[in-house]
Write a protein that holds these residues in place. Structure first.
Motif, PDB file in Angstrom:
ATOM      1  N   LYS A 194      -9.346   0.279  10.142  1.00  0.00           N
ATOM      2  CA  LYS A 194     -10.336  -0.552   9.457  1.00  0.00           C
ATOM      3  C   LYS A 194      -9.757  -1.168   8.176  1.00  0.00           C
ATOM      4  O   LYS A 194      -9.969  -2.349   7.891  1.00  0.00           O
ATOM      5  CB  LYS A 194     -11.583   0.271   9.131  1.00  0.00           C
ATOM      6  CG  LYS A 194     -12.700  -0.537   8.517  1.00  0.00           C
ATOM      7  CD  LYS A 194     -13.939   0.305   8.294  1.00  0.00           C
ATOM      8  CE  LYS A 194     -15.039  -0.545   7.683  1.00  0.00           C
ATOM      9  NZ  LYS A 194     -16.273   0.194   7.492  1.00  0.00           N
ATOM     10  N   GLU A 195      -9.030  -0.384   7.407  1.00  0.00           N
ATOM     11  CA  GLU A 195      -8.413  -0.904   6.169  1.00  0.00           C
ATOM     12  C   GLU A 195      -7.389  -1.996   6.486  1.00  0.00           C
ATOM     13  O   GLU A 195      -7.321  -3.012   5.778  1.00  0.00           O
ATOM     14  CB  GLU A 195      -7.739   0.234   5.395  1.00  0.00           C
ATOM     15  CG  GLU A 195      -8.710   1.210   4.783  1.00  0.00           C
ATOM     16  CD  GLU A 195      -8.051   2.464   4.244  1.00  0.00           C
ATOM     17  OE1 GLU A 195      -8.620   3.047   3.295  1.00  0.00           O
ATOM     18  OE2 GLU A 195      -6.990   2.886   4.762  1.00  0.00           O
ATOM     19  N   LYS A 239       0.848  -1.191   0.000  1.00  0.00           N
ATOM     20  CA  LYS A 239       0.000   0.000   0.000  1.00  0.00           C
ATOM     21  C   LYS A 239       0.887   1.246   0.000  1.00  0.00           C
ATOM     22  O   LYS A 239       1.711   1.420   0.891  1.00  0.00           O
ATOM     23  CB  LYS A 239      -0.922   0.016   1.231  1.00  0.00           C
ATOM     24  CG  LYS A 239      -1.825  -1.191   1.322  1.00  0.00           C
ATOM     25  CD  LYS A 239      -2.788  -1.224   0.159  1.00  0.00           C
ATOM     26  CE  LYS A 239      -3.699  -2.434   0.229  1.00  0.00           C
ATOM     27  NZ  LYS A 239      -4.596  -2.530  -0.892  1.00  0.00           N
ATOM     28  N   LEU A 281      -2.948   4.227   5.776  1.00  0.00           N
ATOM     29  CA  LEU A 281      -3.955   3.213   6.044  1.00  0.00           C
ATOM     30  C   LEU A 281      -4.678   3.514   7.352  1.00  0.00           C
ATOM     31  O   LEU A 281      -4.066   3.970   8.313  1.00  0.00           O
ATOM     32  CB  LEU A 281      -3.308   1.827   6.150  1.00  0.00           C
ATOM     33  CG  LEU A 281      -2.631   1.307   4.889  1.00  0.00           C
ATOM     34  CD1 LEU A 281      -1.868   0.035   5.189  1.00  0.00           C
ATOM     35  CD2 LEU A 281      -3.655   1.076   3.785  1.00  0.00           C
ATOM     36  N   GLN A 301      -9.169  -5.179   7.395  1.00  0.00           N
ATOM     37  CA  GLN A 301      -9.687  -5.836   6.190  1.00  0.00           C
ATOM     38  C   GLN A 301      -8.574  -6.542   5.433  1.00  0.00           C
ATOM     39  O   GLN A 301      -8.736  -7.669   4.971  1.00  0.00           O
ATOM     40  CB  GLN A 301     -10.388  -4.815   5.293  1.00  0.00           C
ATOM     41  CG  GLN A 301     -11.711  -4.350   5.836  1.00  0.00           C
ATOM     42  CD  GLN A 301     -12.321  -3.217   5.027  1.00  0.00           C
ATOM     43  OE1 GLN A 301     -11.647  -2.552   4.238  1.00  0.00           O
ATOM     44  NE2 GLN A 301     -13.610  -2.987   5.210  1.00  0.00           N
ATOM     45  N   GLU A 302      -7.425  -5.897   5.281  1.00  0.00           N
ATOM     46  CA  GLU A 302      -6.286  -6.493   4.576  1.00  0.00           C
ATOM     47  C   GLU A 302      -5.807  -7.760   5.245  1.00  0.00           C
ATOM     48  O   GLU A 302      -5.394  -8.710   4.588  1.00  0.00           O
ATOM     49  CB  GLU A 302      -5.125  -5.501   4.480  1.00  0.00           C
ATOM     50  CG  GLU A 302      -5.291  -4.414   3.470  1.00  0.00           C
ATOM     51  CD  GLU A 302      -5.197  -4.903   2.035  1.00  0.00           C
ATOM     52  OE1 GLU A 302      -4.382  -5.797   1.747  1.00  0.00           O
ATOM     53  OE2 GLU A 302      -5.937  -4.386   1.195  1.00  0.00           O
TER      54      GLU A 302
END
Length: 167
Positions: free
Chosen positions: A159-160, A152, A156, A163-164
């Motif tokens: 939450k991101e 990335k 970030l 998810q990752e």
């Protein structure tokens, strides 16, 4: 007659090598693409210890390249710290672009101000160049075996990251 025997032996040898190559488990290549084994490195930490990427095998690892002068880096640091604090199976390695900083003391003051609990690695060796980091922050997300899951080139959020990492 013996020529047929030699030809048969060579043919069997070639078939055996082909089967061996097909069945032998392959290690992922060391590289910077998804699925590659992340290149190992060893750097001094802010507290004077030495840390290697390979020290963290068995955990998912966020290798975060950052600098104190980077505003998005400052913004994402609390979320990185929260991830590390909340999930035992995740480690954050914050690789500071130390050659662009005023001093190591400045980096330490930044970490103290934000009350960061993860290791701050001081990159005075050019690891960021080895990882082809062109913008900050950049985060390499690694699985438990040290393979790159994703890269990335942006800030970030918690939450991101969750998810990752499927947290």
């Amino acid at each position: 007659m013996w020529k047929k025997g030699i030809a048969s032996a060579v043919l069997l040898l070639l078939i055996g090598l082909l089967v061996w190559n097909l069945l032998e488990p392959k290690e992922p290549a060391i590289g910077l693409e998804n699925g590659d084994q992340a290149p190992d490195f060893e750097l001094k930490t802010l507290d004077g210890q030495t840390a290697s990427l390979s020290d963290y095998q068995g955990k998912k690892v966020l290798v975060n390249f950052w600098a104190t002068w980077c505003k998005p880096c400052r913004t994402e640091m609390p979320d990185l710290d929260a991830i590390r604090s909340e999930y035992d199976q995740v480690e954050v390695l914050a690789v500071n672009l130390t050659t662009t900083e005023k001093s190591v003391d400045h980096v330490a003051a930044f970490a103290d101000e934000l009350k960061l609990s993860f290791p701050i690695l001081l990159d005075q060796k050019g690891i960021q160049a080895r990882y082809q980091v062109l913008s900050y922050p950049t985060t390499y997300i690694l699985d438990e075996k040290g393979r790159i899951m994703s890269v990335k080139h942006q800030m970030l959020t918690k939450k991101e990251i969750e998810q990752e990492l499927d947290l």
